[in-house]
Design a protein around this motif. Structure first.
Motif, PDB file in Angstrom:
ATOM      1  N   LEU A   1      -9.826   5.826  -0.177  1.00  0.00           N
ATOM      2  CA  LEU A   1     -10.330   7.169   0.031  1.00  0.00           C
ATOM      3  C   LEU A   1      -9.840   8.406  -0.962  1.00  0.00           C
ATOM      4  O   LEU A   1     -10.947   9.302  -1.425  1.00  0.00           O
ATOM      5  CB  LEU A   1     -10.180   7.519   1.492  1.00  0.00           C
TER       6      LEU A   1
ATOM      7  N   MET B   1       1.982   2.326  -3.377  1.00  0.00           N
ATOM      8  CA  MET B   1       0.954   2.984  -4.205  1.00  0.00           C
ATOM      9  C   MET B   1       1.257   4.548  -4.351  1.00  0.00           C
ATOM     10  O   MET B   1       0.959   5.265  -5.068  1.00  0.00           O
ATOM     11  CB  MET B   1      -0.463   2.751  -3.770  1.00  0.00           C
ATOM     12  N   TYR B   2       1.751   4.911  -3.286  1.00  0.00           N
ATOM     13  CA  TYR B   2       2.095   6.533  -3.119  1.00  0.00           C
ATOM     14  C   TYR B   2       3.814   6.829  -3.301  1.00  0.00           C
ATOM     15  O   TYR B   2       3.981   8.078  -3.701  1.00  0.00           O
ATOM     16  CB  TYR B   2       1.300   7.101  -1.926  1.00  0.00           C
TER      17      TYR B   2
ATOM     18  N   PRO C   1      -8.035   0.519   7.785  1.00  0.00           N
ATOM     19  CA  PRO C   1      -7.137   1.695   7.565  1.00  0.00           C
ATOM     20  C   PRO C   1      -6.361   1.314   6.176  1.00  0.00           C
ATOM     21  O   PRO C   1      -6.273   2.362   5.460  1.00  0.00           O
ATOM     22  CB  PRO C   1      -6.014   1.664   8.627  1.00  0.00           C
ATOM     23  N   LEU C   2      -5.920   0.177   5.849  1.00  0.00           N
ATOM     24  CA  LEU C   2      -5.220  -0.185   4.497  1.00  0.00           C
ATOM     25  C   LEU C   2      -6.300   0.354   3.478  1.00  0.00           C
ATOM     26  O   LEU C   2      -5.843   0.893   2.338  1.00  0.00           O
ATOM     27  CB  LEU C   2      -4.735  -1.569   4.467  1.00  0.00           C
ATOM     28  N   ALA C   3      -7.491  -0.356   3.383  1.00  0.00           N
ATOM     29  CA  ALA C   3      -8.623  -0.039   2.352  1.00  0.00           C
ATOM     30  C   ALA C   3      -8.694   1.390   2.175  1.00  0.00           C
ATOM     31  O   ALA C   3      -8.652   2.029   1.096  1.00  0.00           O
ATOM     32  CB  ALA C   3      -9.830  -0.696   2.641  1.00  0.00           C
ATOM     33  N   GLY C   4      -8.938   2.266   3.439  1.00  0.00           N
ATOM     34  CA  GLY C   4      -9.066   3.473   3.442  1.00  0.00           C
ATOM     35  C   GLY C   4      -7.954   4.157   2.803  1.00  0.00           C
ATOM     36  O   GLY C   4      -8.245   5.235   1.854  1.00  0.00           O
ATOM     37  N   PHE C   5      -6.873   3.866   3.040  1.00  0.00           N
ATOM     38  CA  PHE C   5      -5.575   4.424   2.430  1.00  0.00           C
ATOM     39  C   PHE C   5      -5.549   4.336   0.816  1.00  0.00           C
ATOM     40  O   PHE C   5      -5.282   5.257   0.288  1.00  0.00           O
ATOM     41  CB  PHE C   5      -4.428   3.779   2.968  1.00  0.00           C
ATOM     42  N   GLY C   6      -6.071   3.225   0.654  1.00  0.00           N
ATOM     43  CA  GLY C   6      -5.865   2.896  -0.885  1.00  0.00           C
ATOM     44  C   GLY C   6      -7.092   3.487  -1.637  1.00  0.00           C
ATOM     45  O   GLY C   6      -6.775   3.806  -2.956  1.00  0.00           O
TER      46      GLY C   6
ATOM     47  N   ALA D   1      -8.508  -4.183  12.166  1.00  0.00           N
ATOM     48  CA  ALA D   1      -7.937  -3.041  12.700  1.00  0.00           C
ATOM     49  C   ALA D   1      -6.743  -2.802  11.609  1.00  0.00           C
ATOM     50  O   ALA D   1      -6.354  -1.698  11.526  1.00  0.00           O
ATOM     51  CB  ALA D   1      -7.362  -3.284  14.062  1.00  0.00           C
ATOM     52  N   ILE D   2      -6.577  -3.936  10.907  1.00  0.00           N
ATOM     53  CA  ILE D   2      -5.396  -3.460   9.824  1.00  0.00           C
ATOM     54  C   ILE D   2      -6.163  -3.089   8.595  1.00  0.00           C
ATOM     55  O   ILE D   2      -5.752  -2.306   7.799  1.00  0.00           O
ATOM     56  CB  ILE D   2      -4.498  -4.666   9.943  1.00  0.00           C
TER      57      ILE D   2
ATOM     58  N   ILE E   1      -8.304  -7.615  15.275  1.00  0.00           N
ATOM     59  CA  ILE E   1      -6.953  -7.443  14.601  1.00  0.00           C
ATOM     60  C   ILE E   1      -6.974  -7.348  13.122  1.00  0.00           C
ATOM     61  O   ILE E   1      -6.359  -6.357  12.425  1.00  0.00           O
ATOM     62  CB  ILE E   1      -5.744  -8.454  15.211  1.00  0.00           C
TER      63      ILE E   1
ATOM     64  N   PRO F   1      -5.138   9.476   3.609  1.00  0.00           N
ATOM     65  CA  PRO F   1      -5.888   9.000   4.708  1.00  0.00           C
ATOM     66  C   PRO F   1      -5.244   7.830   5.424  1.00  0.00           C
ATOM     67  O   PRO F   1      -5.230   6.973   4.748  1.00  0.00           O
ATOM     68  CB  PRO F   1      -7.274   8.562   4.270  1.00  0.00           C
ATOM     69  N   PHE F   2      -5.078   7.763   6.547  1.00  0.00           N
ATOM     70  CA  PHE F   2      -4.348   6.591   7.222  1.00  0.00           C
ATOM     71  C   PHE F   2      -3.089   6.444   7.177  1.00  0.00           C
ATOM     72  O   PHE F   2      -2.486   5.537   7.291  1.00  0.00           O
ATOM     73  CB  PHE F   2      -5.076   5.262   7.290  1.00  0.00           C
TER      74      PHE F   2
ATOM     75  N   VAL G   1      -0.345   3.400   8.413  1.00  0.00           N
ATOM     76  CA  VAL G   1       0.216   2.544   7.560  1.00  0.00           C
ATOM     77  C   VAL G   1       1.776   2.592   7.698  1.00  0.00           C
ATOM     78  O   VAL G   1       2.571   1.767   7.616  1.00  0.00           O
ATOM     79  CB  VAL G   1      -0.223   2.750   6.118  1.00  0.00           C
TER      80      VAL G   1
ATOM     81  N   PHE H   1       0.957  -1.132   0.129  1.00  0.00           N
ATOM     82  CA  PHE H   1       0.102   0.164   0.133  1.00  0.00           C
ATOM     83  C   PHE H   1       0.746   1.236   0.067  1.00  0.00           C
ATOM     84  O   PHE H   1       0.541   2.408  -0.707  1.00  0.00           O
ATOM     85  CB  PHE H   1      -0.956  -0.067   1.278  1.00  0.00           C
TER      86      PHE H   1
END
Lengths: 110, 169
Positions: B37, A57-58, B30-35, B26-27, B23, A78-79, A83, A54
């Protein structure tokens, strides 16, 4: 509800037997907390792989834009700080676990 | 006794699976949001400086050239833009997008005829941007402006051409 999902998976890929193989394996001499280190390593390495993908990706691996891309991840995405933090501390934890695991393997003679 | 051991074991199994799921979530969340959003976010353009207010005369449109900083992720680019600024008697400043709403050509103000005229297909607009003649489907697109410290700031955007309703491209 959950039971139905597990039944569906179990019919196709035998997840219950898979779980039993991992969790109910008899260990000669009895189980111990020291044996947790190997599985922990698998977990932390998977986490590093996922967070690394992830982040990739940036991240821009060029001299001109590397800093700007990391700043973006840390401050804007975001996040992003979460990460990146997981990846940063995950690396250190992994080294500690590797050392402990190797000591365990050596001292237990297995 | 065996009944008790069985239920304790089952509880432990379910507790471990539950904690594992927590867990995992919780991982994964955020990873999905990061990719995902950033793709879903609508980015508002920043205000760009389009020159001083003092140089504008009432009801005399002026073409102003400036650079807009366009941010794509972590990259910032300076793109050259133009707007037509018109100072109205009330003190407001109106900004028009420089592209004709017919097919996007650059139009000009003709002070003798007091009209904006597009050279491509002869669309004519009055000082308020309304269509007087020609194939333009709507009036000239206005761009948000504000005046700060004697400077005119515009929120530059590119609009769709050929449509009867103003829409961002």
């Amino acid at each position: 509800m959950l039971k139905r999902l597990i039944d569906w998976l179990d019919e196709r890929i035998k997840v219950r037997d898979l779980g039993r193989t991992f969790a109910d394996r008899p260990i000669p001499g009895g189980s111990s907390w020291f044996y947790v280190l190997g599985a922990s390593l698998i977990f932390i390495f998977s986490l590093q792989m996922a967070t690394g993908i992830f982040l990739a990706m940036y991240y821009a691996p060029t001299p001109d834009h590397a800093y700007a891309s990391v700043k973006f991840i840390q401050e804007v995405a975001p996040f992003g700080s979460f990460v990146r933090g997981l990846h940063h501390w995950g690396a250190s934890f992994m080294m500690v676990l590797v050392a402990l695991h190797m000591i365990r393997v050596f001292t237990f003679g297995s | 006794m065996s009944d008790q051991t069985e239920s304790r074991r089952n509880f432990m199994v379910r507790a471990i699976i539950g904690i594992g799921a927590f867990i995992g979530a919780a991982i994964a969340v955020p990873l999905a949001g990061f990719g995902i959003l950033p793709v879903l976010r609508k980015k508002e353009p920043d205000w760009s400086d389009a020159g001083t207010l003092a140089d504008l005369a009432v009801n005399e449109p002026q073409e102003r050239r400036f650079f807009q900083t366009v941010k794509t992720g972590w990259q910032e680019e300076k793109v050259e833009r133009t707007v037509w600024l018109v100072k109205k008697p009330g003190g407001n400043v109106r900004a028009f997008s420089p592209n004709c709403p017919h097919l996007g050509c650059g139009y000009r103000w003709f002070s003798q005829d007091k009209q904006f005229k597009c050279p491509c297909h002869a669309s004519f607009f009055d000082i308020d941007g309304k269509v007087i003649a020609g194939p333009a489907p709507r009036s000239l697109d206005t761009i948000d402006t504000k005046v700060e410290d004697g400077k005119v700031l515009v929120k530059f955007e590119v609009f769709q051409v050929g449509t009867t309703k103003k829409a961002i491209a």
